[in-house]
Design a protein around this motif. Structure first.
Motif, PDB file in Angstrom:
ATOM      1  N   UNK A   1      12.823   0.520   0.509  1.00 35.66           N
ATOM      2  CA  UNK A   1      12.377   0.334   1.897  1.00 35.66           C
ATOM      3  C   UNK A   1      11.120  -0.529   1.954  1.00 35.66           C
ATOM      4  N   UNK A   2      10.185  -0.289   1.039  1.00 39.27           N
ATOM      5  CA  UNK A   2       8.975  -1.123   0.974  1.00 39.27           C
ATOM      6  C   UNK A   2       9.337  -2.569   0.656  1.00 39.27           C
ATOM      7  N   UNK A   3      10.273  -2.748  -0.268  1.00 39.05           N
ATOM      8  CA  UNK A   3      10.705  -4.095  -0.616  1.00 39.05           C
ATOM      9  C   UNK A   3      11.350  -4.787   0.578  1.00 39.05           C
ATOM     10  N   UNK A   4      12.087  -4.031   1.389  1.00 37.16           N
ATOM     11  CA  UNK A   4      12.732  -4.606   2.575  1.00 37.16           C
ATOM     12  C   UNK A   4      11.694  -5.104   3.577  1.00 37.16           C
ATOM     13  N   UNK A   5      10.642  -4.330   3.796  1.00 40.69           N
ATOM     14  CA  UNK A   5       9.573  -4.759   4.706  1.00 40.69           C
ATOM     15  C   UNK A   5       8.888  -6.002   4.163  1.00 40.69           C
ATOM     16  N   UNK A   6       8.628  -6.005   2.866  1.00 41.66           N
ATOM     17  CA  UNK A   6       8.000  -7.153   2.225  1.00 41.66           C
ATOM     18  C   UNK A   6       8.866  -8.401   2.403  1.00 41.66           C
ATOM     19  N   UNK A   7      10.183  -8.228   2.211  1.00 38.91           N
ATOM     20  CA  UNK A   7      11.080  -9.356   2.371  1.00 38.91           C
ATOM     21  C   UNK A   7      11.140  -9.868   3.798  1.00 38.91           C
ATOM     22  N   UNK A   8      11.125  -8.953   4.771  1.00 40.65           N
ATOM     23  CA  UNK A   8      11.149  -9.364   6.176  1.00 40.65           C
ATOM     24  C   UNK A   8       9.934 -10.226   6.510  1.00 40.65           C
ATOM     25  N   UNK A   9       8.763  -9.822   6.020  1.00 39.69           N
ATOM     26  CA  UNK A   9       7.560 -10.620   6.255  1.00 39.69           C
ATOM     27  C   UNK A   9       7.657 -11.973   5.566  1.00 39.69           C
ATOM     28  N   UNK A  10       8.212 -11.975   4.367  1.00 36.36           N
ATOM     29  CA  UNK A  10       8.326 -13.223   3.615  1.00 36.36           C
ATOM     30  C   UNK A  10       9.263 -14.207   4.298  1.00 36.36           C
ATOM     31  N   UNK A  11      10.237 -13.700   5.054  1.00 38.22           N
ATOM     32  CA  UNK A  11      11.168 -14.579   5.763  1.00 38.22           C
ATOM     33  C   UNK A  11      10.446 -15.462   6.774  1.00 38.22           C
ATOM     34  N   UNK A  12       9.347 -14.983   7.330  1.00 37.87           N
ATOM     35  CA  UNK A  12       8.563 -15.786   8.263  1.00 37.87           C
ATOM     36  C   UNK A  12       7.537 -16.649   7.521  1.00 37.87           C
TER      37      UNK A  12
ATOM     38  N   UNK B   1       0.830  -1.200   0.000  1.00 35.78           N
ATOM     39  CA  UNK B   1       0.000   0.000   0.000  1.00 35.78           C
ATOM     40  C   UNK B   1       0.869   1.256   0.000  1.00 35.78           C
ATOM     41  N   UNK B   2       1.939   1.252   0.778  1.00 35.14           N
ATOM     42  CA  UNK B   2       2.857   2.392   0.785  1.00 35.14           C
ATOM     43  C   UNK B   2       3.524   2.539  -0.588  1.00 35.14           C
ATOM     44  N   UNK B   3       3.956   1.424  -1.163  1.00 32.25           N
ATOM     45  CA  UNK B   3       4.551   1.471  -2.489  1.00 32.25           C
ATOM     46  C   UNK B   3       3.592   2.004  -3.530  1.00 32.25           C
TER      47      UNK B   3
END
Length: 418
Positions: free
Chosen positions: A110-121, A92-94
């Protein structure tokens, strides 16, 4: 194809809920993937696009092992739902960035980094959840469905992404993706309520060590993980960064890239249909050999072949991914104990992705130095080695799966007279 057998996993409610969530989120992901790539390339260059992908991969690597530990300690449906809501927020931010202004590379990274952090879990939780929500005898069919149906939806998603770019703007594709993540998260909360939480008395660090011992004790597993790392390094940076640039400059732009993505989806659908019936007494031998058409796809880009040929080659690559992925995940889920499956999966993902950030960091500069086609050719050669070398290890080529127990129908489970 026996439709009743094919759709058998959907008769199990928890799997049906999970499956619906995956289908919805995949539709948005295909649309946003195409839109983001071309929005960045229009505003900048392949190096900038590689930086965004790199920003997504680094948090995945940092957090993957922790994600596996938490997915073995907490209810996996909650881990997946939380990840989905977080990814929805980042998209949504992106979307807002693209709709209201220039494609700011730092903000999108930065948005991609947040997305990746969630994907790690989400990644290790997914592997661990599937055998909990479907019976063992239907595990192959469940994995085949998860490979097939999202690709059917993805055809519409890819077309939607291309249409949004040319009509109202790439930002709206990311907004659509955000909505699908939120809806999927709500569905994931309802999955597998009858699966008991595994209570662990040991520390997370001890749990991580136990997961590593599971990996280290199986030669076939750690050899394949190493080769997956080389595979990811060779394939995805070349395809996802140089591929769209070649499509933009030589093949006709977003519509050409959408056609290539659609070819992958069609191949994945065909492969998914085959996956319901394929037998693999030596799973890793078949999975590796069937991956060779993926090399031909990169060779096609390197040789400058026309769009029609690239679409066909990508279709065969999609078939390879669909069947190979089903075989690999089914093998993991059948040979690794359920209580440690997410941790083992996190090591699998970690090893597979460990070199990918390097690939995204160097693919743009390498392409500038030696040219797009030479970069594709180099990647194809490395990819071929990653596929073929593991077969020289007897524990890989000779691995066999144990027989599976037959399905007990719901009627027999509930009818005392039977």
């Amino acid at each position: 194809m026996d439709l009743k057998r094919t759709l058998g996993p959907l008769r199990e409610p928890s799997f049906a809920h999970y499956f619906t969530a995956v289908v919805i989120s995949q539709a948005g992901s295909y649309a946003s993937g195409i839109a983001l790539s071309f929005a960045v390339l229009a505003a900048s260059n392949p190096t900038a696009l590689g930086l965004i992908f790199l920003s997504r991969e680094i948090p995945i690597l940092i957090l993957l092992l922790a994600g596996g530990v938490f997915a073995d300690r907490l209810p996996r449906r909650f881990v997946l739902a939380g990840a989905s809501f977080t990814q929805g927020a980042s998209q949504l931010v992106g979307a807002g960035i693209l709709i209201h202004g220039h494609a700011n590379i730092f903000a999108l990274s930065c948005c991609a980094a947040v997305n990746g952090a969630a994907n790690a879990f989400a990644m290790p939780a997914t592997t661990g959840l599937i055998p909990q929500v479907v019976s063992g005898a239907r595990l192959q069919q469940a994995n085949a469905l998860l490979g097939l149906t999202p690709r059917l939806i993805g055809i519409a998603g890819a077309a939607l992404g291309a249409w949004l770019i040319s009509s109202i703007g790439a930002g709206y594709a990311l907004a659509f993706d955000s909505i699908t993540f939120v809806v999927a998260g709500a569905l994931l909360v309802t999955v597998a309520k009858d699966v008991p939480r595994v209570k662990r008395e040991t520390s997370p660090i001890a749990d991580l060590g136990e997961g590593w011992r599971e990996v280290r004790s199986r030669t076939w597993l750690w050899v394949m993980i190493l080769c997956f790392g080389a595979f990811q390094l060779a394939y995805f940076p070349a395809l996802m960064v140089i591929g769209p640039e070649i499509a933009r400059t030589h093949l006709g732009g977003p519509s050409a890239w959408a056609s290539i993505i659609t070819g992958e989806l069609v191949g994945g659908i065909i492969g998914g249909a085959i996956s319901f019936k394929v037998r693999f007494p030596r799973p890793l031998l078949l999975a590796n050999l069937i991956s060779l058409p993926i090399v031909a796809q990169l060779v096609g880009f390197a040789m400058g072949w026309p769009l029609s040929v690239l679409v066909v080659l990508t279709m065969f690559a999609g078939l390879s991914f669909s069947i190979g992925g089903m075989i690999w995940f089914t093998t993991l889920q059948r040979l690794i104990p359920s209580e440690s499956l997410s941790r083992v999966s996190s090591f699998d993902w970690f090893g597979s992705l460990a070199l990918t950030p390097i690939g995204y960091a160097i693919i743009g500069p390498l392409s500038s130095a030696i040219g797009e086609r030479a970069t594709m050719g180099f990647s194809a050669a490395l990819l071929a080695l990653a596929i073929l070398l593991p077969l020289a290890v007897p524990a890989v080529g000779g691995l066999q799966l144990p027989p599976i127990e037959p399905v007990i129908s719901p009627e027999k489970e509930t009818d005392p007279a039977s």
